[in-house]
Design a protein around this motif. Structure first.
Motif, PDB file in Angstrom:
ATOM      1  N   VAL A 171      69.407 -40.440  18.392  1.00 45.02           N
ATOM      2  CA  VAL A 171      68.632 -40.104  17.074  1.00 45.02           C
ATOM      3  C   VAL A 171      67.519 -40.467  16.962  1.00 45.02           C
ATOM      4  CG1 VAL A 171      68.412 -41.303  14.685  1.00 45.02           C
ATOM      5  CG2 VAL A 171      70.216 -41.357  15.322  1.00 45.02           C
ATOM      6  N   ILE A 172      66.975 -39.545  16.233  1.00 49.47           N
ATOM      7  CA  ILE A 172      64.635 -39.369  16.677  1.00 49.47           C
ATOM      8  C   ILE A 172      64.570 -39.292  15.137  1.00 49.47           C
ATOM      9  CG2 ILE A 172      63.334 -36.802  16.571  1.00 49.47           C
ATOM     10  CD1 ILE A 172      64.251 -36.774  19.345  1.00 49.47           C
ATOM     11  N   LEU A 173      63.107 -40.234  14.352  1.00 47.09           N
ATOM     12  CA  LEU A 173      62.755 -40.436  13.779  1.00 47.09           C
ATOM     13  C   LEU A 173      61.607 -39.975  13.685  1.00 47.09           C
ATOM     14  CD1 LEU A 173      62.721 -41.488  10.556  1.00 47.09           C
ATOM     15  CD2 LEU A 173      61.419 -43.465  11.597  1.00 47.09           C
ATOM     16  N   ARG A 174      61.374 -38.334  12.652  1.00 45.96           N
ATOM     17  CA  ARG A 174      60.162 -38.022  12.101  1.00 45.96           C
ATOM     18  C   ARG A 174      58.988 -38.648  11.289  1.00 45.96           C
ATOM     19  NH1 ARG A 174      57.993 -31.928  13.537  1.00 45.96           N
ATOM     20  NH2 ARG A 174      55.403 -32.975  13.409  1.00 45.96           N
ATOM     21  N   LEU A 175      58.379 -39.539  11.246  1.00 41.98           N
ATOM     22  CA  LEU A 175      56.992 -39.171   9.787  1.00 41.98           C
ATOM     23  C   LEU A 175      55.999 -38.210   9.979  1.00 41.98           C
ATOM     24  CD1 LEU A 175      59.012 -41.765   8.802  1.00 41.98           C
ATOM     25  CD2 LEU A 175      56.770 -42.612   8.705  1.00 41.98           C
ATOM     26  N   LYS A 176      55.629 -37.762   9.312  1.00 42.04           N
ATOM     27  CA  LYS A 176      54.884 -36.608   8.980  1.00 42.04           C
ATOM     28  C   LYS A 176      53.781 -36.923   9.783  1.00 42.04           C
ATOM     29  CE  LYS A 176      54.137 -36.394   4.309  1.00 42.04           C
ATOM     30  NZ  LYS A 176      54.429 -34.314   3.378  1.00 42.04           N
ATOM     31  N   GLU A 177      52.857 -38.393   9.020  1.00 41.13           N
ATOM     32  CA  GLU A 177      52.555 -39.316   9.331  1.00 41.13           C
ATOM     33  C   GLU A 177      51.880 -39.749  10.882  1.00 41.13           C
ATOM     34  OE1 GLU A 177      53.174 -39.281   4.703  1.00 41.13           O
ATOM     35  OE2 GLU A 177      54.341 -39.566   6.665  1.00 41.13           O
ATOM     36  N   GLY A 178      53.651 -39.581  11.123  1.00 42.67           N
ATOM     37  CA  GLY A 178      53.241 -40.494  12.803  1.00 42.67           C
ATOM     38  C   GLY A 178      53.973 -41.825  12.525  1.00 42.67           C
ATOM     39  N   LEU A 179      53.752 -42.756  13.446  1.00 42.54           N
ATOM     40  CA  LEU A 179      54.851 -43.739  14.133  1.00 42.54           C
ATOM     41  C   LEU A 179      53.861 -44.853  14.443  1.00 42.54           C
ATOM     42  CD1 LEU A 179      58.352 -42.273  14.782  1.00 42.54           C
ATOM     43  CD2 LEU A 179      57.434 -43.818  12.973  1.00 42.54           C
ATOM     44  N   ASP A 180      53.501 -44.339  14.983  1.00 50.14           N
ATOM     45  CA  ASP A 180      52.784 -46.057  15.908  1.00 50.14           C
ATOM     46  C   ASP A 180      51.532 -46.353  16.127  1.00 50.14           C
ATOM     47  OD1 ASP A 180      51.220 -47.522  18.903  1.00 50.14           O
ATOM     48  OD2 ASP A 180      51.653 -45.498  19.504  1.00 50.14           O
TER      49      ASP A 180
END
Length: 471
Positions: A171-180
Motif C-alpha cells: 500500500v502506498i499513501l500519497r498526499l500532494k502536500e507530502g507526509l514528512d
C-alpha cells in the motif's frame, strides 16, 4: 527488637503477570489456527520512521487496523558510526510510550541496517510474533524522487518488489502536500494546537535552518539517526520520574522564531486531516484488478470507523460502453454478497481512450532525464551504462509498455474528472514486472497516476482472498 517499615518497595503487580500470561497463552494458541478468509486481518508494517514524523500515514493506517489488525511502525536506522544498540532500545521504549499516550494501537520497531532496503528486509522477515505478523507493507509516496539520487528510487521500488516476494500486500499513501514533517521543529506542539484551533493563520515556531523542507515520505527518517536530533514528542507524562528520559522533542531556545512558509503550513494542515471527523463526503474505490479483495476491504474498514461513518463508498470499475448497465448490475450483486454498502457504481466505458496530447507530452518531458538513449551511443557503452545505472529507461522498454504508460495517464484524467472532491481515493496499484520495467519508468507511472489529487491509497494485495464471498 525494632522493625523498620519500608513503604516504597515495588513488589510488582499480579495483574500485570496475569495479563502477560494470558497474552502469551493466546498468542501460542493462535499458531495452531489455520489460515482462513474469515480470519484474515490487515496486519500492517508501516514504514513511518519515528512514529510522529508522518502523522497522516500513522493516523490513516490506524483507522483501518485499530481493534481489527496489527500495526507495526517500522524504522530503519542507518549510521556511519558503530550502532548504539543501547540508544536504540531506549528509543524503542520512549516511542512506544508516545504511541500509547496518543492512543495509537501500534508497536514501534526500529532496526539498524547498512541501507534502507536491507533494514526493510529485516522487518519484512522478522517483525511480529507467530500469527501476529504483518502481511501488508505500507509506504509513503516518495514525493522528492526527481530531486535526489536515483539510487534511492531504485531502493524504494525494490522494497515494493521485496514485499511481493515475501508474500505481502503493498500500500502506498500519497498526499500532494507530502507526509514528512520531521524538518519542522516543534511540530508536535503545533499539530496539537491546530487541532484545538483550526483558525490559526500565522504560525510561529522554531525552524532548524540546517534541514531541508524535504517531503520524502519513503525514507523512515534516516536523516535523523541520533536521539538528540530526533523530531519527536515532548516530555513523556508516563515517565515515572525515576529514570529521567530525554524529551523526544527538544526545543532550541537559541534558535530564532521564524514564520512557517506557505508550503509547510499546508503540510502541517494536511498532516492532521485524518485526526478529524470527515463529515459528509465520499471514499472512492477504483477497483481495476482483482487482487484478492484488499482494495475493497480497506475502504470498508475505514468507513466503519466513527470519524468516517458519514462518508459513502463510491465504486469505479472498468468496462465496455455497450455493457455498462450489465457491468453495473454484476458489480452491485458482487458487493451485496460481500456485504459492502455503497452509494454508487460507475462503469468507466472510456477507460481505454487515448489520453490528451498535452498530458502525454508532460510525461515524456518528465522521464527524459532518465532515458538511456542507447541509439545515441555504441552498444557496449550503452550496456555498461545500463549495468551501472539499472534505473535508466530504454527505448525498447518505452515502446513495449507504451499502452500501459498511456493507461496511467488516462486514469489520472478520469480521477480528476470523477474523484477530485473525494475525502479519500483507494485505487488498485499498477504492477511492474521485476527486472523488466526500470525503476524510473515505474516511478513515472506512479507519479502520473496519482498527481494533483486528494489523498490516494494505491493498494495491491498478494492475491490471497480476503473477503468472505471468495470462500
Amino acid at each position: 527488637m525494632g522493625f523498620s517499615c519500608i513503604t516504597d518497595v515495588n513488589w510488582g503487580s499480579s495483574t500485570q503477570a496475569l495479563t502477560y500470561h494470558q497474552a502469551l497463552t493466546h498468542c501460542i494458541r493462535l499458531t495452531g489456527v489455520e489460515d482462513h478468509i474469515k480470519n484474515f486481518r490487515p496486519q500492517c508494517l508501516v514504514m513511518t520512521g519515528y512514529p510522529n514524523t508522518r502523522p497522516a500515514l500513522l493516523n490513516l493506517v490506524h483507522d483501518f487496523t485499530k481493534n481489527v489488525g496489527l500495526m507495526v511502525c517500522g524504522h530503519v536506522r542507518m549510521s556511519a558510526r558503530r550502532p548504539n544498540f543501547k540508544e536504540l532500545a531506549n528509543e524503542q521504549g520512549r516511542y512506544q510510550r508516545w504511541l500509547l499516550k496518543n492512543k495509537t494501537k501500534a508497536f514501534y520497531t526500529p532496526v539498524y541496517a547498512e541501507d534502507l532496503r536491507q533494514g526493510a528486509q529485516y522487518l519484512l522477515q522478522a517483525a511480529g510474533l507467530g500469527r501476529m505478523r504483518p502481511n501488508t507493507l505500507v509506504l509513503g509516496f516518495k514525493n522528492d524522487w526527481r530531486d535526489g539520487d536515483m539510487k534511492d528510487v531504485e531502493t524504494y521500488i525494490n522494497m515494493i518488489h521485496d514485499a511481493f516476494d515475501f508474500q505481502y500486500g503493498a500500500v502506498i499513501l500519497r498526499l500532494k502536500e507530502g507526509l514528512d514533517v520531521s524538518h519542522i521543529q516543534g511540530q508536535d506542539e503545533l499539530l496539537s494546537s491546530q487541532e484545538k484551533s483550526s483558525g490559526i493563520k500565522d504560525i510561529i515556531l522554531n525552524i532548524d535552518p540546517g534541514k531541508d523542507s524535504d517531503a520524502d515520505s519513503s525514507k523512515p527518517s534516516s536523516k535523523a539517526p541520533s536521539t538528540h536530533n530526533s523530531p519527536a514528542m515532548q516530555k513523556d507524562e508516563d515517565d515515572d520520574g525515576k529514570a529521567p528520559t530525554q524529551p523526544l522533542l527538544k526545543k532550541d531556545k537559541k534558535s530564532p522564531t521564524t514564520p512557517l512558509n506557505v508550503n509547510d503550513q499546508k503540510l502541517l494542515e494536511a498532516s492532521t486531516q485524518f485526526q478529524r471527523k470527515q463529515g459528509k463526503g465520499t471514499v472512492d474505490v477504483w477497483w481495476l484488478f482483482d487482487d484478492g479483495g484488499l482494495t475493497l476491504l480497506i475502504p470498508y474498514l475505514v468507513t466503519n470507523k466513527k470519524k468516517w461513518q458519514d462518508c459513502k463508498i463510491r465504486v469505479f470499475i472498468g468496462g465496455k460502453i455497450n455493457r455498462i448497465d450489465h457491468d453495473r448490475r454484476t458489480m452491485a450483486t458482487l458487493l451485496s454478497k460481500f456485504r459492502i454498502d455503497f452509494s454508487d457504481i460507475t462503469v468507466l466505458g472510456d477507460i481505454n481512450t487515448k489520453p490528451k496530447k498535452e498530458n502525454i507530452s508532460a510525461f515524456e518531458e518528465m522521464i527524459e532525464p532518465y532515458k538511456l538513449n542507447e541509439d545515441d551511443m555504441e552498444q557496449e557503452a550503452a550496456e555498461k551504462l545500463k549495468a551501472d545505472e539499472p534505473w535508466r529507461i530504454t527505448d525498447n522498454e518505452l515502446e513495449l509498455y507504451k499502452t500501459k504508460t498511456q493507461r496511467q495517464i488516462r486514469l489520472n484524467e478520469l480521477l480528476k474528472e470523477h474523484s477530485s472532491t473525494a475525502n479519500l481515493i483507494v485505487m488498485s496499484m499498477p504492477l511492474a514486472r521485476k527486472g523488466a520495467v526500470s525503476s524510473a519508468l515505474y516511478m513515472g507511472w506512479l507519479e502520473s497516476l496519482s498527481k494533483d489529487l486528494p489523498p490516494i491509497l494505491l493498494v495491491r494485495g498478494n492475491h490471497q482472498s480476503v473477503l468472505t464471498f471468495y470462500s
